[in-house]
Scaffold this motif. Structure first.
Motif, PDB file in Angstrom:
ATOM      1  N   ASP A 168      -8.708  -2.977  -1.594  1.00 56.04           N
ATOM      2  CA  ASP A 168      -9.861  -2.715  -2.472  1.00 56.04           C
ATOM      3  C   ASP A 168     -10.149  -1.219  -2.611  1.00 56.04           C
ATOM      4  O   ASP A 168     -10.588  -0.758  -3.663  1.00 56.04           O
ATOM      5  CB  ASP A 168     -11.111  -3.414  -1.931  1.00 56.04           C
ATOM      6  CG  ASP A 168     -11.047  -4.930  -2.057  1.00 56.04           C
ATOM      7  OD1 ASP A 168     -10.084  -5.431  -2.655  1.00 56.04           O
ATOM      8  OD2 ASP A 168     -11.953  -5.608  -1.531  1.00 56.04           O
ATOM      9  N   LEU A 169      -9.900  -0.455  -1.542  1.00 56.96           N
ATOM     10  CA  LEU A 169     -10.246   0.966  -1.541  1.00 56.96           C
ATOM     11  C   LEU A 169      -9.191   1.862  -2.176  1.00 56.96           C
ATOM     12  O   LEU A 169      -9.517   2.900  -2.756  1.00 56.96           O
ATOM     13  CB  LEU A 169     -10.498   1.433  -0.095  1.00 56.96           C
ATOM     14  CG  LEU A 169     -11.768   0.927   0.587  1.00 56.96           C
ATOM     15  CD1 LEU A 169     -11.747   1.288   2.073  1.00 56.96           C
ATOM     16  CD2 LEU A 169     -13.010   1.523  -0.085  1.00 56.96           C
ATOM     17  N   PHE A 170      -7.904   1.487  -2.043  1.00 57.79           N
ATOM     18  CA  PHE A 170      -6.849   2.451  -2.379  1.00 57.79           C
ATOM     19  C   PHE A 170      -5.777   1.969  -3.349  1.00 57.79           C
ATOM     20  O   PHE A 170      -5.076   2.784  -3.916  1.00 57.79           O
ATOM     21  CB  PHE A 170      -6.159   2.932  -1.086  1.00 57.79           C
ATOM     22  CG  PHE A 170      -7.102   3.590  -0.133  1.00 57.79           C
ATOM     23  CD1 PHE A 170      -7.621   4.845  -0.401  1.00 57.79           C
ATOM     24  CD2 PHE A 170      -7.511   2.936   1.025  1.00 57.79           C
ATOM     25  CE1 PHE A 170      -8.522   5.455   0.466  1.00 57.79           C
ATOM     26  CE2 PHE A 170      -8.402   3.537   1.907  1.00 57.79           C
ATOM     27  CZ  PHE A 170      -8.912   4.786   1.624  1.00 57.79           C
ATOM     28  N   HIS A 171      -5.599   0.671  -3.506  1.00 62.40           N
ATOM     29  CA  HIS A 171      -4.460   0.202  -4.297  1.00 62.40           C
ATOM     30  C   HIS A 171      -4.936  -0.227  -5.689  1.00 62.40           C
ATOM     31  O   HIS A 171      -5.118  -1.411  -5.965  1.00 62.40           O
ATOM     32  CB  HIS A 171      -3.782  -0.970  -3.564  1.00 62.40           C
ATOM     33  CG  HIS A 171      -2.453  -1.350  -4.145  1.00 62.40           C
ATOM     34  ND1 HIS A 171      -1.665  -2.335  -3.622  1.00 62.40           N
ATOM     35  CD2 HIS A 171      -1.771  -0.878  -5.220  1.00 62.40           C
ATOM     36  CE1 HIS A 171      -0.565  -2.468  -4.342  1.00 62.40           C
ATOM     37  NE2 HIS A 171      -0.608  -1.585  -5.318  1.00 62.40           N
ATOM     38  N   TYR A 172      -5.123   0.749  -6.590  1.00 61.05           N
ATOM     39  CA  TYR A 172      -5.595   0.473  -7.950  1.00 61.05           C
ATOM     40  C   TYR A 172      -4.450   0.343  -8.949  1.00 61.05           C
ATOM     41  O   TYR A 172      -4.570  -0.383  -9.928  1.00 61.05           O
ATOM     42  CB  TYR A 172      -6.555   1.576  -8.414  1.00 61.05           C
ATOM     43  CG  TYR A 172      -7.835   1.641  -7.629  1.00 61.05           C
ATOM     44  CD1 TYR A 172      -8.781   0.625  -7.724  1.00 61.05           C
ATOM     45  CD2 TYR A 172      -8.105   2.706  -6.777  1.00 61.05           C
ATOM     46  CE1 TYR A 172      -9.966   0.672  -7.002  1.00 61.05           C
ATOM     47  CE2 TYR A 172      -9.283   2.772  -6.046  1.00 61.05           C
ATOM     48  CZ  TYR A 172     -10.211   1.752  -6.161  1.00 61.05           C
ATOM     49  OH  TYR A 172     -11.374   1.799  -5.443  1.00 61.05           O
ATOM     50  N   HIS A 173      -3.381   1.094  -8.717  1.00 54.96           N
ATOM     51  CA  HIS A 173      -2.232   1.045  -9.616  1.00 54.96           C
ATOM     52  C   HIS A 173      -1.144   0.152  -9.010  1.00 54.96           C
ATOM     53  O   HIS A 173      -1.052   0.004  -7.803  1.00 54.96           O
ATOM     54  CB  HIS A 173      -1.664   2.452  -9.854  1.00 54.96           C
ATOM     55  CG  HIS A 173      -2.627   3.374 -10.541  1.00 54.96           C
ATOM     56  ND1 HIS A 173      -3.606   4.077  -9.856  1.00 54.96           N
ATOM     57  CD2 HIS A 173      -2.755   3.717 -11.851  1.00 54.96           C
ATOM     58  CE1 HIS A 173      -4.301   4.805 -10.720  1.00 54.96           C
ATOM     59  NE2 HIS A 173      -3.802   4.615 -11.932  1.00 54.96           N
ATOM     60  N   ASP A 174      -0.340  -0.429  -9.903  1.00 59.11           N
ATOM     61  CA  ASP A 174       0.739  -1.291  -9.427  1.00 59.11           C
ATOM     62  C   ASP A 174       2.002  -0.976 -10.222  1.00 59.11           C
ATOM     63  O   ASP A 174       2.042  -1.277 -11.415  1.00 59.11           O
ATOM     64  CB  ASP A 174       0.341  -2.764  -9.604  1.00 59.11           C
ATOM     65  CG  ASP A 174       1.200  -3.709  -8.785  1.00 59.11           C
ATOM     66  OD1 ASP A 174       1.682  -3.269  -7.721  1.00 59.11           O
ATOM     67  OD2 ASP A 174       1.385  -4.859  -9.200  1.00 59.11           O
ATOM     68  N   PRO A 175       3.006  -0.335  -9.607  1.00 57.24           N
ATOM     69  CA  PRO A 175       3.112   0.019  -8.183  1.00 57.24           C
ATOM     70  C   PRO A 175       2.060   1.058  -7.754  1.00 57.24           C
ATOM     71  O   PRO A 175       1.530   1.792  -8.595  1.00 57.24           O
ATOM     72  CB  PRO A 175       4.528   0.606  -8.065  1.00 57.24           C
ATOM     73  CG  PRO A 175       5.244   0.187  -9.300  1.00 57.24           C
ATOM     74  CD  PRO A 175       4.207   0.067 -10.364  1.00 57.24           C
ATOM     75  N   ILE A 176       1.810   1.089  -6.462  1.00 57.36           N
ATOM     76  CA  ILE A 176       0.891   2.063  -5.885  1.00 57.36           C
ATOM     77  C   ILE A 176       1.413   3.473  -6.179  1.00 57.36           C
ATOM     78  O   ILE A 176       2.627   3.695  -6.229  1.00 57.36           O
ATOM     79  CB  ILE A 176       0.730   1.811  -4.366  1.00 57.36           C
ATOM     80  CG1 ILE A 176      -0.475   2.584  -3.810  1.00 57.36           C
ATOM     81  CG2 ILE A 176       2.013   2.128  -3.604  1.00 57.36           C
ATOM     82  CD1 ILE A 176      -0.856   2.171  -2.382  1.00 57.36           C
TER      83      ILE A 176
END
Length: 319
Positions: A168-176
Motif C-alpha cells: 500500500d505504501l510503496f508499490h504503485y507502479h507495475d512493474p515496481i
C-alpha cells in the motif's frame, strides 16, 4: 491409545489458514489443511481498520472452516489473530462478532507471542541446528524476526512492515519502479535499526524463512531445476543466487507476467514483489550462500506447544 483432535486457525492479515490434526504423544497427523486469501488488511491496514468488505470475506471463510471442524467432531479449536486485528481500532468488535456468530474465541496475540510460535514451528520443522540462525516470517501486516538455534531463541521481535503495508505504501507502479524500491529500502532502514543491531550482536550465520513467501519462492526455484518437493520434507534449500535471479525477474515483470512464472500462485502475486525487496535488504546484513525455507510456521508452532502442553492459551480458555 486415545488420540486427540485439534483445529488450528491462523487468521493472518493476508491469508487465513486452517489445520485439522490428530495428536499423538510427540507428533501429529494432518487430517486436513486449507489456506484462503481473505486479505483482511486490504483497504484498511494503514488506517488501523478492518473494512466491511474484509469482514464479509472473513466471516464467509470462518463459516466454511467451522463446517469442516464440526464435520470432524473437533471441539479443541485454537484460533489466533495477528497484526491486522491487533492494530485495528475495530479489532475487538470483530473478534466479538466471530465469537457470536461461530462460537470461536479468537486469541489476539502480540508480536512477541507471534514470533515465539513461529520459532517453535521452525524448530519443529527440523530447519535449525546448533549454529545461530536469523529467522523471518513475512506476513501481510507484520514481519517477525527471531535469532536463535535449535535449542533456544536468543532474541525475537515483530515489526509492522508486512507485505500488505509495504504494498500500500510503496508499490504503485507495475512493474515496481526504482524510486519506489529506493523509498521502500529507506523505510526498512528506518524501521529495522533494532534488528540490525541484534544481527551485529549475535552474528547469525544462517537465514531461515518461514512459510508464505518462502514457500512460493522455493516452489518457483524447484520449477527452474525441474525437481519436486518431497511430501515428507518440511525444510528446503533455496540458493542465494537462485533467489536473486528470481527477485530480479519479479521486479521487472507486471502482475500478468508474474502469474505465468511456474510455481507462482495468485494469492502471492501482489505481495511477493515487496517481500522480495525485504529479503534482498536483509541479505545485506547476513552473509549466507543459501536460504533455508521452512514450510512450518505459526500454526505448527501452536501444535508443537500443544504436544508439550505449553500452548499460549489453555483449552479451558476457549469456550
Amino acid at each position: 491409545m486415545i488420540l486427540r483432535k485439534a483445529a488450528i486457525i491462523d487468521m493472518g492479515t493476508n491469508t487465513f489458514h486452517l489445520l485439522l490434526v490428530e495428536l499423538s504423544a510427540d507428533n501429529f497427523t494432518t487430517l486436513y489443511k486449507e489456506k484462503i486469501a481473505v486479505k483482511i488488511g486490504q483497504g484498511g491496514i494503514n488506517r488501523n481498520l478492518i473494512t466491511e468488505d474484509a469482514k464479509k470475506r472473513a466471516f464467509h471463510t470462518l463459516g466454511h472452516f467451522k463446517n469442516l471442524i464440526d464435520g470432524e467432531s473437533i471441539t479443541e479449536i485454537f484460533a489466533f489473530a495477528t497484526s491486522a486485528v491487533r492494530n485495528a481500532d475495530n479489532g475487538q468488535d470483530f473478534v466479538a462478532e466471530i465469537k457470536n456468530r461461530f462460537n470461536i474465541t479468537v486469541h489476539v496475540i502480540d508480536g512477541v507471542q507471534e514470533a515465539h510460535l513461529i520459532y517453535e514451528g521452525i524448530k519443529f520443522s527440523g530447519s535449525l541446528d546448533e549454529e545461530t540462525h536469523l529467522m523471518m516470517d513475512i506476513g501481510g501486516g507484520s514481519v517477525e524476526f527471531i535469532i536463535g538455534n535449535n535449542q533456544k531463541a536468543f532474541w525475537k521481535q515483530s515489526f509492522e512492515i508486512g507485505g500488505q503495508r509495504l504494498l500500500d505504501l510503496f508499490h504503485y507502479h507495475d512493474p515496481i519502479i526504482s524510486e519506489e524500491i529506493t523509498n521502500l529500502n529507506l523505510h526498512l532502514e528506518n524501521k529495522l535499526s533494532e534488528l540490525i543491531s541484534a544481527i551485529k550482536t549475535y552474528q547469525p550465520t544462517k537465514l531461515v524463512g518461514a512459510s508464505g513467501t518462502f514457500d512460493t519462492l522455493s516452489d518457483m526455484y524447484y520449477e527452474t531445476i525441474h525437481r519436486q518437493k518431497g511430501k515428507a520434507e518440511q525444510s528446503f534449500i533455496l540458493p542465494r543466487d537462485g533467489f536473486e535471479t528470481l527477485a530480479e525477474q519479479l521486479l521487472t515483470l507486471n502482475k500478468a507476467e508474474r502469474l505465468k512464472i511456474p510455481g507462482m500462485i495468485p494469492m502471492r502475486v501482489d505481495m511477493i514483489v515487496v517481500a522480495s525487496c525485504l529479503i534482498k535488504y536483509i541479505l545485506n546484513f547476513v552473509p549466507v550462500d543459501s536460504l533455508i525455507c521452512s514450510s512450518y510456521a505459526l500454526k505448527e508452532g501452536a501444535i508443537s506447544q500443544l504436544l508439550s502442553n505449553s500452548i499460549l492459551i489453555a483449552a479451558s480458555e476457549i469456550e
